[in-house]
Design an enzyme around this catalytic site. Sequence first.
Site, PDB file in Angstrom:
ATOM      1  N   ARG A  45       0.853  -1.206   0.000  1.00  0.00           N
ATOM      2  CA  ARG A  45       0.000   0.000   0.000  1.00  0.00           C
ATOM      3  C   ARG A  45       0.882   1.246   0.000  1.00  0.00           C
ATOM      4  NH1 ARG A  45      -1.403   1.650   4.550  1.00  0.00           N
ATOM      5  NH2 ARG A  45      -2.332  -0.258   5.349  1.00  0.00           N
ATOM      6  N   TYR A  97     -16.529  17.242 -15.182  1.00  0.00           N
ATOM      7  CA  TYR A  97     -16.831  15.813 -15.247  1.00  0.00           C
ATOM      8  C   TYR A  97     -17.875  15.462 -14.174  1.00  0.00           C
ATOM      9  CZ  TYR A  97     -16.249  10.788 -14.832  1.00  0.00           C
ATOM     10  OH  TYR A  97     -16.485   9.436 -14.761  1.00  0.00           O
ATOM     11  N   ASP A 169      -7.345  18.932 -14.363  1.00  0.00           N
ATOM     12  CA  ASP A 169      -7.658  17.578 -14.817  1.00  0.00           C
ATOM     13  C   ASP A 169      -7.260  17.523 -16.292  1.00  0.00           C
ATOM     14  OD1 ASP A 169      -8.877  15.295 -15.869  1.00  0.00           O
ATOM     15  OD2 ASP A 169     -10.537  15.375 -14.447  1.00  0.00           O
ATOM     16  N   LYS A 194      -8.570   6.540 -19.450  1.00  0.00           N
ATOM     17  CA  LYS A 194      -8.842   7.056 -20.795  1.00  0.00           C
ATOM     18  C   LYS A 194      -7.585   6.939 -21.675  1.00  0.00           C
ATOM     19  CE  LYS A 194     -12.620   7.946 -18.560  1.00  0.00           C
ATOM     20  NZ  LYS A 194     -12.912   9.225 -17.927  1.00  0.00           N
TER      21      LYS A 194
HETATM   22  C1  LIG Z   1     -13.377   9.580 -16.557  1.00  0.00           C
HETATM   23  C2  LIG Z   1     -12.957  10.881 -16.008  1.00  0.00           C
HETATM   24  C3  LIG Z   1     -12.694  11.045 -14.627  1.00  0.00           C
HETATM   25  C4  LIG Z   1     -12.923   9.915 -13.626  1.00  0.00           C
HETATM   26  O1  LIG Z   1     -12.034   8.878 -13.799  1.00  0.00           O
HETATM   27  P1  LIG Z   1     -12.355   7.340 -13.424  1.00  0.00           P
HETATM   28  O2  LIG Z   1     -11.114   6.667 -13.811  1.00  0.00           O
HETATM   29  O3  LIG Z   1     -13.568   6.950 -14.207  1.00  0.00           O
HETATM   30  O4  LIG Z   1     -12.614   7.311 -11.947  1.00  0.00           O
HETATM   31  C5  LIG Z   1     -12.264  12.276 -14.202  1.00  0.00           C
HETATM   32  N1  LIG Z   1     -12.097  13.315 -15.039  1.00  0.00           N
HETATM   33  C6  LIG Z   1     -12.352  13.194 -16.359  1.00  0.00           C
HETATM   34  C7  LIG Z   1     -12.152  14.365 -17.239  1.00  0.00           C
HETATM   35  C8  LIG Z   1     -12.785  11.984 -16.884  1.00  0.00           C
HETATM   36  O5  LIG Z   1     -13.051  11.887 -18.198  1.00  0.00           O
END
Ligand SMILES: *Cc1c(COP(=O)(O)O)cnc(C)c1O
Length: 395
Positions: A45, A97, A169, A194
């Site tokens: 961890r 998001y 982000d 992504k």
């Molecule tokens: C998908 C996404 C998230 C969240 O991520 P997860 O891996 O699904 O928890 C946060 N910000 C953006 C811009 C996203 O497209």
Amino acid sequence: MSSATELIHSIPVDPLTGAISVPIYQTSTFVQDAPGVNKGYDYSRSNNPTRAVLEQLIAKLEKGSVGLAFSSGLAAIDVIIKLLKTGDEIVAVDDIYGGAFRLFNSVYEQFGIKVNYVDTSDIQKVFDAVTSKTKLIWLESPTNPTLKISDIAAIAKIAKANNSLLCVDNTFASPILQQPLSLGADIVVHSATKYLGGHSDLIAGLVVAKDPELGAKLKFYQNACGAILAPFDSWLTIRGIETLHLRIKQHCASALEIAKYLEQHPAVNKVYYPGLTTHPNHEVAKKQSTGFGGIISFTLHNDTEAAAIALVQETELFKLAESLGGIKSLISHPANMTHKSIPAAKRRANGVADSLIRLSIGLEEHEDLIADLALAFNRIENSTIKEKANAFTSV
Ligand SMILES: *Cc1c(COP(=O)(O)O)cnc(C)c1O
């Protein structure tokens, strides 16, 4: 050295065995030489050699000092919000998001952390929104799904003057196209689910801090709260990043062709793609990123849910699914999918029209993707949209 070469050779050869693929250290604990004397690892961890390779890699790609890997993008975001305390406020991008919106409003609000949502593509609105209580400015650029661009360097100046942290982000851009820390941000977060993972086969999140002290704080929370990325998923993410440069190049090139195709299509009303000179934030996008990404949104002249619902069911190569950034192209209808939980009036006010359709351009040849869209448009024209809509709602 070109950045592609640098990226590939930033992934180390295993110093112990020479393995050219990063070994998966699938272990919970590490044998110690004497109590408290170990080889740098004591419990997975806290630290794991496979995860450590990924964490150092993302720190390098984002030009930060500390990288951290989490079990999801939201777990990564969650740890950043833990830097705040009761009474602190966040100024966040309005086109945020949905999962981040839910985390801020349904989890952190009850602990006395308030979020003020503004259109951050308008610098003046950010300037007007910050107060002495604002400890964090939260950006996504480009946003989802209307691909608004915020001027990261200008907002970094506002954050600095106000003693607030700036977190970006960077999921939609990836570090190949945009490096927010170099533009003045303090923290970068990714849903590695992504583009970084890139194959639609894992859920992962990454955080990078510019300042080592801030990085140490975040690392403390990573260990204290425990939502770490597993060794195998760390390996999958590294494997994804190995081809990131090439994939992003192709996503961008194909997306531009498809955006141009959509722009001239008679059934299409607006096309949202930062690479088009008609995009309202095109100049800012050009200034702060080296490409415009693989996501396109568009609306129809027939601005109804029925028309959009009919269209998204008629493509064959574009698969109807949430998420983005993988090798297969995806199509979605935000009003009924990712943005369904947002009240219709608020959703429309944020620019997510009833007929808005989002595309994640994959790695197929763009000619095939255009043909697939053309086929779907033709099928819609040849059938009555009403019938399709009725068929859909009666399921
Ligand atoms: C998908 C996404 C998230 C969240 O991520 P997860 O891996 O699904 O928890 C946060 N910000 C953006 C811009 C996203 O497209």
